[in-house]
Design a protein around this motif. Structure first.
Motif: not given
Length: 586
Positions: A454-455, A350-358
């Motif tokens: 997030p969007r 929700l806050e925004g994180t990098d795709e690889t770790s997500a």
């Protein structure tokens, strides 16, 4: 004072012979195929024969003391026989054993109790008794206190010795009195029945220990526990959660469908069972609670409509309950760890994180982020944002879509799900779960990658706010169905929106501020009701003539023609921006 080792055992020994084997539900005897040594691993049965044929009390006491070490990490320090002059000491077989204080033995006053010995942390004087009369003592020591099995074995040895001592005095004697002879025979028969009862109890309890130990060694599991309990007792065994929902059943006569109890009845039943430390019979069932550390996790019961449960059944149910408590506690710990990982993942998304770790973290908790995702925001004003509300939302959502990621934001619950909720199914399921429909749900458009979460969260929040500010405050609103309201969502310049509102509503806003009127709210409700006078008057709780007067004042103050199509559209958009985006600020 040290804990009495027999406190964990049943306080009375039954005088009736146990005829039913644990593995024989019908109650018929079957010969045990195991060798004698397997049935009597501690040699108590063999010792009993020696004790009951010995004619010398001191020798009986020495035999019992010598056997103490065969029962576990214990040592017999001394023995005493009661005489007319007091206690007569019978030394133990270990000459180097610490000396027991004879004066301390007299201080016990014929009761069992702790004695002090150097270098031994646990010492206990076991009283040998016959019908309330003290026959002597056996003093036992150990580096630590005995466990439950040790307590049972030591108490059994004391009971055998107590039964053998009175018989020793009758063997060499010649009784001319027929009454004395009959009394001696009665005592012997009673002792033999007690011995047989203890042998049966020992066998049955050993069977319970071995069966449940195998279940634990194989990883436990609720189905394995109920199946083992059914085989041990011959009664159908079941496990329910604390709300009365069936989790496992083993044995015949399973109800279909399973009856659902009211919450009031369920809570009353739980309180009734919780008041007792032993299993409680409630309407044809013998029930006990699995509540490690006082936290109720489940209900274990035996279906016993004929009330056939005996002491062996209660013993098996109690031990199965302990195993179930361990199993449920382990499952709760695993669940809490998993929920924590899932909650941290959605918070970061929700806050925004990098795709690889997500992607890697989502795969670890069983959530496929590579599929299309939707953000769902739920707000139920009558429910506090606690863990129970979050669980209710998760259960309702799981019933209609795949299991979501879930977290809390203020008074709202946020879900990230792999499938678009089916119209209003989530709201209907949640209304049923919480008992009220007074709640709102906002759903985002589709999200195809983690960086779009997030969007989508902002879209879901906007959809929720539109629903909450509409005439029907409860229900589900999808962002892609908002139409014109989508352009009023996040990302628009607030100053431009404020300027637009001032352009079309500025004079009315100023008039309301200076005269404490509600002309802007009146205009907003009028447009919400599609220009229908009756509906608008009802929404404002005013008379139809009052509404007409206010609309006339609006025309005069704003100098806007409400019959013009373009003017009406701009005024309606301005009232919506004023109400939703600006929060009705004057």
């Amino acid at each position: 004072m040290a804990r009495h080792p027999s406190q964990a055992l049943s306080p009375n020994v039954s005088d009736q012979e146990v005829t039913r084997r644990p593995s024989s539900p019908a109650g018929t005897e079957r010969p045990d195929p195991r060798p004698f040594a397997a049935l009597d691993p501690h040699g108590l049965l063999e010792l009993s024969h020696t004790l009951f044929t010995c004619a010398e009390p001191r020798e009986i006491l020495r035999l019992a003391m010598r056997h103490v070490s065969a029962l576990g990490p214990y040592r017999a320090e001394a023995g005493y026989l009661a005489t007319v002059d007091g206690l007569s000491r019978v030394p133990g077989h270990d000459a180097g054993a610490p000396t027991v204080d004879d004066a301390r033995m007299k201080d016990l006053g014929e009761a069992d109790g702790s004695v002090s010995l150097p270098e031994r942390s646990w010492n206990w004087a076991f009283g040998l008794r016959r019908v309330g009369c003290l026959l002597g003592y056996i003093v036992v020591s150990s580096a630590s206190g005995p466990d439950e099995q040790g307590c049972f074995l030591l108490s059994t040895l004391v009971g055998l010795t107590s039964a053998a001592l009175p018989l020793a005095a009758t063997l060499p004697a010649r009784h001319d009195s027929a009454g004395e002879l009959r009394r001696s025979r009665t005592e012997r028969d009673t002792a033999l029945r007690q011995l047989d009862t203890m042998r049966s109890e020992l066998y049955q309890q050993q069977t319970v220990h071995e069966t449940l130990a195998r279940v634990a060694d194989r990883g436990g599991g609720e189905n394995a526990i109920t199946q083992a309990l059914y085989e041990l007792t011959g009664l159908s065994a079941l496990i329910e959660d604390r709300f009365g929902n069936l989790r496992s059943w083993a044995g015949p006569d399973r109800p279909d469908p399973y009856p659902v109890r009211s919450s009031t009845h369920q809570e009353e039943m739980l309180r009734q069972v919780a008041r007792s430390a032993d299993p409680v019979r409630v309407k044809g069932r013998l029930i006990t609670l699995a509540r490690p550390h006082g936290d109720l996790l489940g209900v274990l019961a035996l279906d016993d409509p004929e009330a056939t449960a005996d002491a062996h059944t209660v013993f098996a149910l109690d031990h199965a309950q302990r195993l179930l408590a361990q199993e449920l506690m382990h499952l709760r710990e695993l669940t809490e760890v998993g929920l924590g990982l899932r909650r941290r993942l959605i918070d970061d998304l929700l806050e925004g994180t990098d795709e690889t770790s997500a992607y890697a973290r989502a795969e670890a908790v069983g959530h496929d982020l590579r599929r299309t995702q939707y953000v769902v925001v739920v707000c139920w004003p009558s429910n506090a944002p606690d863990s129970s509300f979050a669980r209710a939302v998760e259960q309702a959502a799981t019933a209609t879509v795949t299991r979501p990621l879930i977290t809390r934001r203020g008074d709202r619950v946020v879900l990230l799900t792999e499938a678009r909720p089916n119209d209003h199914a989530v709201h209907a399921a949640l209304a049923h779960e919480l008992g009220t429909p007074d709640g709102a749900i906002g759903v985002s458009t589709r999200c195809d990658s983690p960086d779009g979460v997030p969007r989508c969260y902002q879209e879901a929040v906007r959809a929720l706010e539109v629903r909450q500010n509409s005439r029907r405050h409860s229900g589900t609103t999808f962002f892609d169905e908002l139409g014109l309201y989508r352009i009023l969502g996040p990302g628009n310049d607030l100053r431009e929106l404020e300027g637009f509102v001032r352009e079309w509503l500025g004079q009315l806003i100023d008039y309301d501020a200076g005269h404490d009127t509600e002309l802007v709210e009146t205009l907003s409700r009028y447009f919400d009701c599609g220009g229908n006078y009756d509906d608008a008057a009802a929404a404002l709780t005013v008379h139809r003539s009052t509404l007409r007067y206010r609309l006339q004042r609006i025309r005069e103050i704003s100098d806007h023609d409400l019959t013009d199509v373009d003017t009406r559209l701009n005024l309606q958009v301005a009232t919506r921006v004023w109400k939703i985006i600006l929060g009705g600020r004057r």
